[in-house]
Design a protein around this motif. Structure first.
Motif, PDB file in Angstrom:
ATOM      1  N   GLN A 150       0.842  -1.193   0.000  1.00 11.04           N
ATOM      2  CA  GLN A 150       0.000   0.000   0.000  1.00 11.04           C
ATOM      3  C   GLN A 150       0.882   1.251   0.000  1.00 11.04           C
ATOM      4  OE1 GLN A 150      -3.305  -0.010  -0.138  1.00 11.04           O
ATOM      5  NE2 GLN A 150      -3.954  -2.046   0.545  1.00 11.04           N
ATOM      6  N   HIS A 151       0.275   2.380  -0.396  1.00 12.08           N
ATOM      7  CA  HIS A 151       1.030   3.635  -0.506  1.00 12.08           C
ATOM      8  C   HIS A 151       1.786   3.985   0.775  1.00 12.08           C
ATOM      9  CE1 HIS A 151       0.479   5.309  -4.438  1.00 12.08           C
ATOM     10  NE2 HIS A 151      -0.827   5.186  -4.400  1.00 12.08           N
ATOM     11  N   PHE A 152       1.153   3.779   1.915  1.00  7.99           N
ATOM     12  CA  PHE A 152       1.776   4.212   3.168  1.00  7.99           C
ATOM     13  C   PHE A 152       2.988   3.357   3.552  1.00  7.99           C
ATOM     14  CE2 PHE A 152      -1.476   1.157   4.376  1.00  7.99           C
ATOM     15  CZ  PHE A 152      -0.859   0.376   5.333  1.00  7.99           C
ATOM     16  N   GLN A 153       3.185   2.218   2.866  1.00 10.19           N
ATOM     17  CA  GLN A 153       4.335   1.361   3.107  1.00 10.19           C
ATOM     18  C   GLN A 153       5.384   1.460   2.007  1.00 10.19           C
ATOM     19  OE1 GLN A 153       4.860  -0.351   5.800  1.00 10.19           O
ATOM     20  NE2 GLN A 153       2.872  -0.201   6.794  1.00 10.19           N
ATOM     21  N   ALA A 154       5.105   2.240   0.960  1.00  9.35           N
ATOM     22  CA  ALA A 154       5.961   2.246  -0.231  1.00  9.35           C
ATOM     23  C   ALA A 154       7.386   2.690   0.071  1.00  9.35           C
ATOM     24  CB  ALA A 154       5.346   3.136  -1.307  1.00  9.35           C
ATOM     25  N   ALA A 155       7.547   3.807   0.769  1.00 11.17           N
ATOM     26  CA  ALA A 155       8.891   4.331   1.030  1.00 11.17           C
ATOM     27  C   ALA A 155       9.727   3.340   1.838  1.00 11.17           C
ATOM     28  CB  ALA A 155       8.789   5.669   1.763  1.00 11.17           C
ATOM     29  N   GLU A 156       9.105   2.695   2.825  1.00 13.99           N
ATOM     30  CA  GLU A 156       9.830   1.735   3.655  1.00 13.99           C
ATOM     31  C   GLU A 156      10.247   0.515   2.837  1.00 13.99           C
ATOM     32  OE1 GLU A 156       9.227  -1.020   7.676  1.00 13.99           O
ATOM     33  OE2 GLU A 156       7.631   0.347   7.029  1.00 13.99           O
ATOM     34  N   ALA A 157       9.344   0.012   1.984  1.00 11.91           N
ATOM     35  CA  ALA A 157       9.672  -1.156   1.167  1.00 11.91           C
ATOM     36  C   ALA A 157      10.800  -0.842   0.194  1.00 11.91           C
ATOM     37  CB  ALA A 157       8.431  -1.626   0.408  1.00 11.91           C
ATOM     38  N   LEU A 158      10.769   0.336  -0.413  1.00 14.12           N
ATOM     39  CA  LEU A 158      11.819   0.720  -1.362  1.00 14.12           C
ATOM     40  C   LEU A 158      13.172   0.869  -0.668  1.00 14.12           C
ATOM     41  CD1 LEU A 158       9.882   3.360  -3.487  1.00 14.12           C
ATOM     42  CD2 LEU A 158      10.725   1.144  -4.295  1.00 14.12           C
ATOM     43  N   GLU A 159      13.149   1.356   0.553  1.00 15.06           N
ATOM     44  CA  GLU A 159      14.403   1.575   1.280  1.00 15.06           C
ATOM     45  C   GLU A 159      14.977   0.265   1.819  1.00 15.06           C
ATOM     46  OE1 GLU A 159      16.103   3.869   5.270  1.00 15.06           O
ATOM     47  OE2 GLU A 159      14.003   4.094   4.684  1.00 15.06           O
ATOM     48  N   LYS A 160      14.132  -0.574   2.399  1.00 14.05           N
ATOM     49  CA  LYS A 160      14.622  -1.759   3.108  1.00 14.05           C
ATOM     50  C   LYS A 160      14.743  -2.996   2.231  1.00 14.05           C
ATOM     51  CE  LYS A 160      13.032  -0.305   7.688  1.00 14.05           C
ATOM     52  NZ  LYS A 160      12.192  -0.662   8.856  1.00 14.05           N
ATOM     53  N   GLN A 161      13.995  -3.066   1.153  1.00 19.83           N
ATOM     54  CA  GLN A 161      14.039  -4.197   0.238  1.00 19.83           C
ATOM     55  C   GLN A 161      13.906  -5.535   0.977  1.00 19.83           C
ATOM     56  OE1 GLN A 161      13.642  -4.092  -2.924  1.00 19.83           O
ATOM     57  NE2 GLN A 161      13.909  -1.913  -3.288  1.00 19.83           N
ATOM     58  N   LYS A 162      14.928  -6.405   0.955  1.00 18.78           N
ATOM     59  CA  LYS A 162      14.806  -7.726   1.578  1.00 18.78           C
ATOM     60  C   LYS A 162      14.610  -7.655   3.083  1.00 18.78           C
ATOM     61  CE  LYS A 162      17.106 -10.711  -1.773  1.00 18.78           C
ATOM     62  NZ  LYS A 162      18.218 -11.646  -2.050  1.00 18.78           N
ATOM     63  N   ASP A 163      14.968  -6.523   3.684  1.00 21.01           N
ATOM     64  CA  ASP A 163      14.784  -6.363   5.131  1.00 21.01           C
ATOM     65  C   ASP A 163      13.407  -5.807   5.483  1.00 21.01           C
ATOM     66  OD1 ASP A 163      17.352  -7.295   5.709  1.00 21.01           O
ATOM     67  OD2 ASP A 163      18.243  -5.308   5.441  1.00 21.01           O
ATOM     68  N   TYR A 164      12.585  -5.557   4.488  1.00 20.88           N
ATOM     69  CA  TYR A 164      11.243  -5.031   4.744  1.00 20.88           C
ATOM     70  C   TYR A 164      10.419  -6.057   5.523  1.00 20.88           C
ATOM     71  CZ  TYR A 164       6.433  -3.568   3.819  1.00 20.88           C
ATOM     72  OH  TYR A 164       5.109  -3.204   3.946  1.00 20.88           O
ATOM     73  N   GLN A 165       9.797  -5.613   6.605  1.00 23.88           N
ATOM     74  CA  GLN A 165       9.028  -6.496   7.484  1.00 23.88           C
ATOM     75  C   GLN A 165       7.551  -6.116   7.569  1.00 23.88           C
ATOM     76  OE1 GLN A 165      10.400  -9.204   9.206  1.00 23.88           O
ATOM     77  NE2 GLN A 165      12.232  -8.791   8.005  1.00 23.88           N
ATOM     78  N   GLY A 166       7.149  -5.115   6.784  1.00 22.26           N
ATOM     79  CA  GLY A 166       5.781  -4.605   6.904  1.00 22.26           C
ATOM     80  C   GLY A 166       4.759  -5.434   6.135  1.00 22.26           C
ATOM     81  N   PRO A 167       3.517  -4.968   6.132  1.00 15.36           N
ATOM     82  CA  PRO A 167       2.435  -5.674   5.428  1.00 15.36           C
ATOM     83  C   PRO A 167       2.723  -5.801   3.936  1.00 15.36           C
ATOM     84  CG  PRO A 167       1.554  -3.986   6.891  1.00 15.36           C
ATOM     85  CD  PRO A 167       3.030  -3.763   6.839  1.00 15.36           C
ATOM     86  N   LEU A 168       2.375  -6.934   3.384  1.00 13.22           N
ATOM     87  CA  LEU A 168       2.649  -7.225   1.980  1.00 13.22           C
ATOM     88  C   LEU A 168       1.404  -7.837   1.346  1.00 13.22           C
ATOM     89  CD1 LEU A 168       4.859  -7.353  -0.234  1.00 13.22           C
ATOM     90  CD2 LEU A 168       5.478  -9.604   0.655  1.00 13.22           C
ATOM     91  N   GLU A 169       0.923  -7.205   0.303  1.00 18.73           N
ATOM     92  CA  GLU A 169      -0.254  -7.707  -0.405  1.00 18.73           C
ATOM     93  C   GLU A 169       0.195  -8.626  -1.547  1.00 18.73           C
ATOM     94  OE1 GLU A 169      -2.894  -6.809   1.013  1.00 18.73           O
ATOM     95  OE2 GLU A 169      -2.640  -4.783   1.805  1.00 18.73           O
ATOM     96  N   GLN A 170      -0.732  -9.455  -2.017  1.00 22.47           N
ATOM     97  CA  GLN A 170      -0.439 -10.308  -3.165  1.00 22.47           C
ATOM     98  C   GLN A 170      -1.707 -10.536  -3.966  1.00 22.47           C
ATOM     99  OE1 GLN A 170       1.231 -14.213  -2.284  1.00 22.47           O
ATOM    100  NE2 GLN A 170       2.334 -14.209  -4.213  1.00 22.47           N
ATOM    101  N   PHE A 171      -1.602 -10.386  -5.291  1.00 21.03           N
ATOM    102  CA  PHE A 171      -2.750 -10.645  -6.142  1.00 21.03           C
ATOM    103  C   PHE A 171      -3.082 -12.128  -6.125  1.00 21.03           C
ATOM    104  CE2 PHE A 171      -0.672  -6.979  -8.359  1.00 21.03           C
ATOM    105  CZ  PHE A 171      -1.630  -6.046  -8.011  1.00 21.03           C
ATOM    106  N   ASP A 172      -4.338 -12.429  -6.362  1.00 23.56           N
ATOM    107  CA  ASP A 172      -4.741 -13.820  -6.551  1.00 23.56           C
ATOM    108  C   ASP A 172      -4.325 -14.275  -7.945  1.00 23.56           C
ATOM    109  OD1 ASP A 172      -5.909 -14.278  -4.060  1.00 23.56           O
ATOM    110  OD2 ASP A 172      -7.831 -13.451  -4.701  1.00 23.56           O
TER     111      ASP A 172
END
Length: 221
Positions: A150-172
Protein backbone atom coordinates in the motif's frame (compact mmCIF):
# COMPACT_ATOMS: atom_id res chain seq x y z
CA UNK A 1 10.48 -11.75 6.50
CA UNK A 2 7.68 -9.42 5.46
CA UNK A 3 4.26 -10.05 6.91
CA UNK A 4 2.33 -11.73 4.10
CA UNK A 5 -1.33 -10.77 4.06
CA UNK A 6 -4.12 -12.82 2.58
CA UNK A 7 -4.92 -11.41 -0.84
CA UNK A 8 -7.17 -8.44 -0.18
CA UNK A 9 -10.59 -8.14 -1.73
CA UNK A 10 -10.38 -5.04 -3.88
CA UNK A 11 -14.01 -4.20 -4.50
CA UNK A 12 -13.89 -0.43 -4.16
CA UNK A 13 -11.67 2.58 -4.67
CA UNK A 14 -9.13 3.09 -1.90
CA UNK A 15 -5.88 5.09 -1.80
CA UNK A 16 -5.20 4.95 -5.52
CA UNK A 17 -6.38 1.35 -5.99
CA UNK A 18 -9.54 0.63 -7.96
CA UNK A 19 -11.30 -2.73 -7.88
CA UNK A 20 -12.83 -3.86 -11.18
CA UNK A 21 -15.76 -6.15 -11.81
CA UNK A 22 -15.24 -6.46 -15.58
CA UNK A 23 -12.44 -6.11 -18.10
CA UNK A 24 -13.96 -2.83 -19.24
CA UNK A 25 -13.54 -1.41 -15.73
CA UNK A 26 -9.76 -1.52 -16.17
CA UNK A 27 -10.14 1.78 -18.04
CA UNK A 28 -10.31 3.36 -14.57
CA UNK A 29 -6.50 3.47 -14.77
CA UNK A 30 -6.94 6.59 -16.94
CA UNK A 31 -8.34 8.47 -13.96
CA UNK A 32 -5.89 10.86 -12.35
CA UNK A 33 -6.51 9.47 -8.86
CA UNK A 34 -6.02 5.79 -9.82
CA UNK A 35 -2.56 4.20 -9.65
CA UNK A 36 -3.66 0.57 -9.93
CA UNK A 37 -6.78 -1.02 -11.40
CA UNK A 38 -7.33 -4.67 -10.46
CA UNK A 39 -9.77 -7.02 -12.13
CA UNK A 40 -10.30 -9.95 -9.76
CA UNK A 41 -11.38 -12.90 -11.84
CA UNK A 42 -11.30 -16.68 -12.10
CA UNK A 43 -10.36 -18.81 -15.08
CA UNK A 44 -11.69 -22.32 -15.49
CA UNK A 45 -10.62 -25.04 -13.07
CA UNK A 46 -9.84 -27.24 -16.05
CA UNK A 47 -7.39 -24.65 -17.36
CA UNK A 48 -5.74 -24.23 -13.97
CA UNK A 49 -5.24 -27.99 -13.65
CA UNK A 50 -3.85 -28.18 -17.20
CA UNK A 51 -1.36 -25.32 -16.88
CA UNK A 52 -0.08 -26.59 -13.53
CA UNK A 53 0.60 -30.04 -14.96
CA UNK A 54 2.53 -28.80 -18.00
CA UNK A 55 6.23 -29.64 -18.04
CA UNK A 56 7.87 -26.28 -17.22
CA UNK A 57 10.34 -26.64 -20.09
CA UNK A 58 7.46 -26.41 -22.60
CA UNK A 59 6.01 -23.23 -21.10
CA UNK A 60 6.51 -20.25 -23.42
CA UNK A 61 9.18 -17.63 -22.80
CA UNK A 62 8.82 -15.03 -25.53
CA UNK A 63 8.38 -11.39 -26.42
CA UNK A 64 6.64 -9.79 -29.40
CA UNK A 65 5.68 -6.30 -30.55
CA UNK A 66 2.51 -6.44 -32.61
CA UNK A 67 -0.91 -5.12 -33.44
CA UNK A 68 -3.65 -6.87 -31.44
CA UNK A 69 -5.21 -8.29 -34.60
CA UNK A 70 -1.94 -10.11 -35.38
CA UNK A 71 -1.64 -11.87 -32.03
CA UNK A 72 -2.93 -15.32 -33.02
CA UNK A 73 -0.88 -15.45 -36.22
CA UNK A 74 2.28 -14.36 -34.39
CA UNK A 75 1.90 -16.42 -31.23
CA UNK A 76 0.64 -19.76 -32.56
CA UNK A 77 3.89 -20.85 -34.28
CA UNK A 78 5.89 -19.86 -31.21
CA UNK A 79 3.67 -21.97 -28.95
CA UNK A 80 4.16 -24.84 -31.40
CA UNK A 81 7.92 -24.35 -31.31
CA UNK A 82 8.16 -24.44 -27.52
CA UNK A 83 6.12 -27.65 -27.38
CA UNK A 84 3.08 -26.36 -25.50
CA UNK A 85 0.49 -29.08 -26.12
CA UNK A 86 -2.19 -28.18 -28.64
CA UNK A 87 -5.84 -28.50 -27.82
CA UNK A 88 -8.75 -26.87 -26.04
CA UNK A 89 -6.76 -25.53 -23.08
CA UNK A 90 -4.04 -23.98 -25.20
CA UNK A 91 -6.76 -22.31 -27.28
CA UNK A 92 -8.29 -21.06 -24.02
CA UNK A 93 -4.96 -19.48 -23.05
CA UNK A 94 -4.52 -17.89 -26.47
CA UNK A 95 -8.04 -16.46 -26.39
CA UNK A 96 -7.44 -14.97 -22.95
CA UNK A 97 -4.17 -13.35 -24.02
CA UNK A 98 -5.87 -12.00 -27.14
CA UNK A 99 -8.62 -10.44 -25.03
CA UNK A 100 -6.15 -8.79 -22.67
CA UNK A 101 -3.95 -7.47 -25.47
CA UNK A 102 -6.96 -5.89 -27.15
CA UNK A 103 -8.09 -4.33 -23.87
CA UNK A 104 -4.62 -2.95 -23.17
CA UNK A 105 -4.43 -1.45 -26.66
CA UNK A 106 -7.87 0.14 -26.32
CA UNK A 107 -7.22 1.60 -22.87
CA UNK A 108 -3.66 2.78 -23.48
CA UNK A 109 -4.43 4.06 -26.96
CA UNK A 110 -1.44 2.18 -28.33
CA UNK A 111 -1.65 0.72 -31.85
CA UNK A 112 1.13 -1.76 -31.04
CA UNK A 113 1.51 -3.77 -27.84
CA UNK A 114 4.74 -5.18 -26.40
CA UNK A 115 3.67 -8.70 -25.35
CA UNK A 116 5.86 -10.67 -22.96
CA UNK A 117 4.76 -14.19 -22.01
CA UNK A 118 7.45 -15.22 -19.59
CA UNK A 119 8.47 -18.43 -17.84
CA UNK A 120 10.10 -17.53 -14.51
CA UNK A 121 12.09 -19.98 -12.39
CA UNK A 122 14.24 -17.57 -10.37
CA UNK A 123 14.03 -14.38 -8.35
CA UNK A 124 13.74 -12.06 -11.34
CA UNK A 125 12.50 -8.58 -10.42
CA UNK A 126 12.54 -9.45 -6.70
CA UNK A 127 13.31 -5.85 -5.68
CA UNK A 128 10.47 -3.53 -4.71
CA UNK A 129 10.10 -0.98 -7.48
CA UNK A 130 7.83 1.19 -9.56
CA UNK A 131 7.76 0.30 -13.24
CA UNK A 132 9.66 2.75 -15.45
CA UNK A 133 6.77 2.97 -17.92
CA UNK A 134 3.56 4.94 -18.28
CA UNK A 135 1.34 1.88 -17.85
CA UNK A 136 1.70 -1.89 -17.63
CA UNK A 137 -0.71 -4.83 -17.43
CA UNK A 138 0.28 -8.00 -15.61
CA UNK A 139 -1.46 -11.31 -14.92
CA UNK A 140 -0.12 -14.62 -13.61
CA UNK A 141 -1.22 -17.93 -15.15
CA UNK A 142 0.89 -20.22 -13.01
CA UNK A 143 2.77 -19.95 -9.72
CA UNK A 144 2.82 -17.15 -7.14
CA UNK A 145 1.44 -13.80 -8.27
CA UNK A 146 2.91 -10.31 -8.00
CA UNK A 147 3.36 -8.85 -4.51
CA UNK A 148 2.76 -5.18 -3.72
CA UNK A 149 2.47 -2.71 -0.87
CA UNK A 150 0.00 0.00 0.00
CA UNK A 151 1.03 3.63 -0.51
CA UNK A 152 1.78 4.21 3.17
CA UNK A 153 4.34 1.36 3.11
CA UNK A 154 5.96 2.25 -0.23
CA UNK A 155 8.89 4.33 1.03
CA UNK A 156 9.83 1.74 3.65
CA UNK A 157 9.67 -1.16 1.17
CA UNK A 158 11.82 0.72 -1.36
CA UNK A 159 14.40 1.57 1.28
CA UNK A 160 14.62 -1.76 3.11
CA UNK A 161 14.04 -4.20 0.24
CA UNK A 162 14.81 -7.73 1.58
CA UNK A 163 14.78 -6.36 5.13
CA UNK A 164 11.24 -5.03 4.74
CA UNK A 165 9.03 -6.50 7.48
CA UNK A 166 5.78 -4.61 6.90
CA UNK A 167 2.43 -5.67 5.43
CA UNK A 168 2.65 -7.23 1.98
CA UNK A 169 -0.25 -7.71 -0.41
CA UNK A 170 -0.44 -10.31 -3.16
CA UNK A 171 -2.75 -10.65 -6.14
CA UNK A 172 -4.74 -13.82 -6.55
CA UNK A 173 -3.88 -16.14 -9.42
CA UNK A 174 -5.37 -14.84 -12.70
CA UNK A 175 -6.07 -11.35 -11.31
CA UNK A 176 -5.38 -8.68 -13.94
CA UNK A 177 -3.41 -5.71 -12.61
CA UNK A 178 -3.15 -2.50 -14.67
CA UNK A 179 -0.39 -0.35 -13.14
CA UNK A 180 0.63 3.21 -13.72
CA UNK A 181 4.40 3.51 -13.81
CA UNK A 182 6.83 6.22 -12.77
CA UNK A 183 6.74 7.74 -16.26
CA UNK A 184 3.10 8.70 -15.66
CA UNK A 185 4.27 11.40 -13.23
CA UNK A 186 6.37 11.99 -10.15
CA UNK A 187 5.61 9.41 -7.48
CA UNK A 188 3.20 7.55 -9.74
CA UNK A 189 2.81 3.81 -9.58
CA UNK A 190 2.25 1.16 -6.97
CA UNK A 191 5.41 -0.31 -5.45
CA UNK A 192 5.56 -4.03 -6.19
CA UNK A 193 7.87 -6.97 -6.88
CA UNK A 194 7.96 -10.48 -8.26
CA UNK A 195 7.72 -13.03 -5.44
CA UNK A 196 11.07 -14.69 -4.66
CA UNK A 197 10.86 -18.35 -5.71
CA UNK A 198 14.48 -19.55 -5.98
CA UNK A 199 14.93 -22.92 -4.30
CA UNK A 200 11.19 -23.68 -4.21
CA UNK A 201 10.97 -25.68 -7.47
CA UNK A 202 8.10 -23.43 -8.51
CA UNK A 203 7.68 -22.10 -12.04
CA UNK A 204 5.71 -18.97 -12.83
CA UNK A 205 4.05 -18.07 -16.12
CA UNK A 206 3.25 -14.38 -16.39
CA UNK A 207 1.84 -12.13 -19.08
CA UNK A 208 3.19 -8.58 -19.15
CA UNK A 209 1.85 -5.98 -21.61
CA UNK A 210 3.49 -2.64 -22.34
CA UNK A 211 3.39 0.20 -24.80
CA UNK A 212 6.24 0.20 -27.36
CA UNK A 213 9.60 1.41 -26.02
CA UNK A 214 13.31 1.30 -26.85
CA UNK A 215 13.39 -2.06 -25.03
CA UNK A 216 10.75 -3.58 -27.32
CA UNK A 217 11.69 -6.10 -30.03
CA UNK A 218 11.24 -5.29 -33.70
CA UNK A 219 7.69 -5.09 -35.00
CA UNK A 220 6.25 -8.47 -35.90
CA UNK A 221 5.26 -8.71 -39.55
Amino acid sequence: MAEKLKSIEIDHFNDGVYGCQTIEDLSAIKRQDVELAVWSRNLSQAFQSWINQIDPITLPDLRLLLRPEDLEAALTPLLNACGLPRGEMRDYLLEDIDRLVQAFSDISGSEYVDVRLERVTNDACWKFHRDCVEARLITTYRGPSTEWVQHFQAAEALEKQKDYQGPLEQFDLFDVAFFKGSCAGSGSGIVHRSPPISGTDQTRLILCLNQPSTASPDYWR
